[in-house]
Write a protein that holds these residues in place. Structure first.
Motif, short mmCIF file in Angstrom:
data_model
loop_
_atom_site.label_atom_id
_atom_site.label_comp_id
_atom_site.label_asym_id
_atom_site.label_seq_id
_atom_site.Cartn_x
_atom_site.Cartn_y
_atom_site.Cartn_z
N LEU A 94 0.82 -1.32 0.16
CA LEU A 94 -0.01 -0.15 0.09
C LEU A 94 0.85 1.28 -0.06
N ASP A 95 0.49 2.20 -0.91
CA ASP A 95 1.27 3.43 -1.10
C ASP A 95 0.96 4.34 0.14
N PRO A 96 1.88 4.63 1.13
CA PRO A 96 1.38 5.88 1.90
C PRO A 96 1.36 7.27 1.53
N GLN A 97 2.15 7.38 0.28
CA GLN A 97 1.94 8.83 0.05
C GLN A 97 0.58 9.27 -0.63
N ILE A 98 -0.24 8.26 -0.99
CA ILE A 98 -1.50 8.63 -1.69
C ILE A 98 -2.43 8.34 -0.78
N SER A 99 -2.12 7.77 0.59
CA SER A 99 -3.08 7.33 1.51
C SER A 99 -3.84 6.17 1.06
N GLU A 100 -3.27 5.08 0.45
CA GLU A 100 -3.92 3.95 -0.46
C GLU A 100 -4.54 3.06 0.84
N SER A 101 -5.78 2.49 0.32
CA SER A 101 -6.24 1.71 1.13
C SER A 101 -6.57 0.31 0.30
N GLY A 102 -7.14 -0.61 1.09
CA GLY A 102 -7.24 -2.03 0.52
C GLY A 102 -7.13 -3.12 1.48
N MET A 103 -7.62 -4.27 1.09
CA MET A 103 -7.45 -5.50 1.96
C MET A 103 -6.13 -6.18 1.87
N ILE A 104 -5.62 -6.36 3.25
CA ILE A 104 -3.87 -6.81 3.32
C ILE A 104 -4.29 -8.18 4.16
N ALA A 105 -3.04 -9.09 3.94
CA ALA A 105 -3.18 -10.43 4.60
C ALA A 105 -2.43 -10.12 5.84
N ILE A 106 -3.15 -10.84 7.00
CA ILE A 106 -2.72 -10.88 8.33
C ILE A 106 -2.32 -12.36 8.57
N GLY A 107 -1.15 -12.69 8.59
CA GLY A 107 -0.86 -14.11 8.75
C GLY A 107 -1.35 -14.82 7.40
N SER A 108 -1.57 -16.18 7.68
CA SER A 108 -1.94 -16.97 6.53
C SER A 108 -3.28 -17.19 6.41
N ARG A 109 -4.33 -16.81 7.08
CA ARG A 109 -5.71 -16.95 6.98
C ARG A 109 -6.50 -15.88 7.29
N THR A 110 -6.14 -14.77 7.68
CA THR A 110 -6.81 -13.50 7.93
C THR A 110 -6.52 -12.57 7.13
N HIS A 111 -7.52 -11.68 6.99
CA HIS A 111 -7.47 -10.49 6.06
C HIS A 111 -8.04 -9.37 6.78
N ALA A 112 -7.45 -8.14 6.41
CA ALA A 112 -8.06 -7.07 7.07
C ALA A 112 -7.99 -5.90 6.07
N LEU A 118 1.53 9.02 5.27
CA LEU A 118 2.58 9.60 5.74
C LEU A 118 2.34 10.47 6.74
N ILE A 119 2.76 10.49 8.06
CA ILE A 119 2.31 11.41 8.90
C ILE A 119 3.73 12.44 9.09
N SER A 120 4.66 12.07 8.49
CA SER A 120 5.83 13.12 8.20
C SER A 120 6.71 12.64 7.09
N GLU A 121 7.97 13.29 7.00
CA GLU A 121 8.58 12.93 5.74
C GLU A 121 9.27 11.75 6.21
N ASP A 122 9.55 11.53 7.24
CA ASP A 122 10.40 10.09 7.40
C ASP A 122 9.55 8.91 8.37
N LEU A 123 8.30 9.13 8.46
CA LEU A 123 7.42 8.05 9.34
C LEU A 123 6.04 7.82 8.43
N ALA A 124 5.80 6.53 8.31
CA ALA A 124 4.53 6.23 7.71
C ALA A 124 3.79 5.30 8.54
N LEU A 125 2.54 5.51 8.60
CA LEU A 125 1.64 4.74 9.45
C LEU A 125 0.59 4.05 8.81
N LEU A 126 0.24 2.70 9.38
CA LEU A 126 -0.60 1.93 8.62
C LEU A 126 -1.62 1.38 9.96
N VAL A 127 -2.90 1.41 9.62
CA VAL A 127 -3.95 1.04 10.51
C VAL A 127 -4.68 0.08 9.66
#
Length: 439
Positions: A94-112, A118-127
């Motif tokens: 997922l590209d933080p520069q455009i605040s991209e969203s979508g489904m991601i894999a959490i482990g082998s069985r779970t999706h979220a 981007l919250i600053s030039e050096d930090l990216a946050l994913l929820v």
């Protein structure tokens, strides 16, 4: 019945699919909204408290285990994607520069559902938020549809079966009535108590059968009686014509020819009366072509025409005609009833006797004469074709068709014609058939 059950099951399956998709879409929208709200809150924490405060809040949130909602996942990473805080080991696609969203894999069985920014030039946050457990709710909804659908389909099948039995019973009753082809059964079909579409069809078919039967009966009776009764007049006519040819005197030949012409006229009148009777019987109960008739004016006009004949015969002719008596029917045929009754009264009245005609609303027409009257045993026979009373003067000309024709016309107009028990003289009463039955 089977088609109704199948269609009901298909409709219920479609409704269940729509409900299932609606529930899934609702959970997805709730998850997206939760991620956006959570991400916005963490960005605000970073803006007010810095990186250390943000890392602490992420740790606090990971420590909480939600009961009703799906589990939350976080990842705070540097510009190169190296993890700083959170429970995710690597940065997803997922590209933080455009605040991209979508489904991601959490482990082998779970999706979220996740969103990166981007919250600053050096930090990216994913929820990321896992969708809440939908299995229980979907199972309950599916069970409700299954049980409710079974009850619904069962009710539809039951109602269809009841309707099927009812229709089969109606069809069987109609078929039995037509097989038996008796008058009471056909009358019941013609006037059902609670008519529906099948009853209407059966009623029309019953009326058609009854009308066809009346036509055939009238045709058969007319044919048989014409074949039987016309033989003797034709033989007499042939004999008289032969005599007229064989005789030399002109006056004798003329007299015989005059008699022959009289026989021919009586024969034609008889044939016309037979045809009129057959036509009236065939049209009994058929109201097509009928219209309101001013019976008062018609009876009054006929009486005025007969007044001269009464004066010539020396009869006292009286009539009392109420005004405004309207009868639905054929004016010419209704007039034929009156003329036939008057012809009968003039023919059999005693010399100097009285003839009375009374018309009252109803209608109720009464024609009375002072002739020899009609014996009780003959009060119905006089309405038979070709019947003449046993005490009838042989010098009185007649074919015995007038009263038969009058009754046939009366029955076609839902009226009844009968002889009243009076003596001396004869009294004929024309009134609605229902009034005659109640009398």
């Amino acid at each position: 019945m089977l088609l109704s059950a199948v269609l009901s099951a298909v409709l219920l399956a479609g409704l269940w699919w729509i409900t299932d998709q609606t529930i899934r879409d609702s959970f997805g929208a709730s998850a997206r909204e939760g991620v956006d709200v959570d991400l916005t809150g963490l960005v605000d924490i970073y803006a007010s408290g810095g990186q250390a405060e943000l890392e602490q809040r992420i740790a606090d949130r990971l420590a909480m285990v939600p009961i009703d909602a799906g589990r939350a996942h976080y990842l705070l990473a540097d510009r190169s994607g190296n993890p700083i805080a959170g429970d995710l080991a690597r940065w997803p696609d997922l590209d933080p520069q455009i605040s991209e969203s979508g489904m991601i894999a959490i482990g082998s069985r779970t999706h979220a559902y996740a969103r990166a920014t981007l919250i600053s030039e050096d930090l990216a946050l994913l929820v990321a938020h896992e969708p809440p457990d939908r299995a229980f709710l979907l199972t309950r909804v599916g069970l409700v549809f299954l049980l409710g659908g079974a009850v619904f389909v069962g009710c539809i099948a039951l109602f269809a079966q009841v309707a099927n039995v009812r229709v089969r019973a109606k069809v069987a009753r109609v078929g039995e009535a037509f097989r038996r082809s008796d008058e009471p059964a056909l009358d019941r079909l013609a006037a059902p108590e609670r008519p529906d579409e099948i009853d209407q069809i059966a009623s029309q078919a019953s009326q058609a059968v009854k009308r066809a039967r009346q036509l055939m009966l009238a045709y058969r009776e007319t044919s048989e009686q014409i074949a039987h009764e016309i033989r003797t007049p034709l033989m007499h006519l042939d004999s008289r014509i032969q005599k007229a040819i064989a005789q030399d005197p002109a006056l004798a030949a003329r007299a015989n020819l005059v008699e022959a012409r009289g026989d021919i006229k009586r024969l034609v009148a008889m044939l016309e009366a037979l045809l009129d009777i057959a036509s009236s019987k065939a049209q009994t109960g058929d109201t097509r072509g009928m219209k309101p008739v001013d019976f008062s004016a018609s009876v009054r006009q006929i009486c005025e025409l007969y007044q001269d004949s009464a004066d010539e015969a020396g009869y006292r002719f009286e009539w009392d005609v109420a005004g405004g008596v309207i009868v639905p029917g054929d004016e010419a045929q209704l007039g034929r009833i009156v003329t036939n009754l008057l012809d009968n009264a003039f023919k059999y009245n005693r010399p100097g006797g009285a003839i009375r005609v009374t018309l009252e609303p109803g209608p109720r027409l009464v024609v009375t004469d002072e002739g020899p009257g009609i014996a009780q045993a003959e009060r119905e026979k006089v309405f038979e074709r070709f019947y003449r009373g046993r005490d009838t003067d042989p010098d009185i000309q007649g074919s015995g068709m007038g009263l038969a024709l009058a009754r046939a016309i009366a029955e076609r107009h839902q009226l009844s014609l009968r002889v009243a028990p009076t003596h001396p003289g004869a009294t004929f009463i024309l009134a609605p058939a229902a009034d005659m039955r109640d009398a």
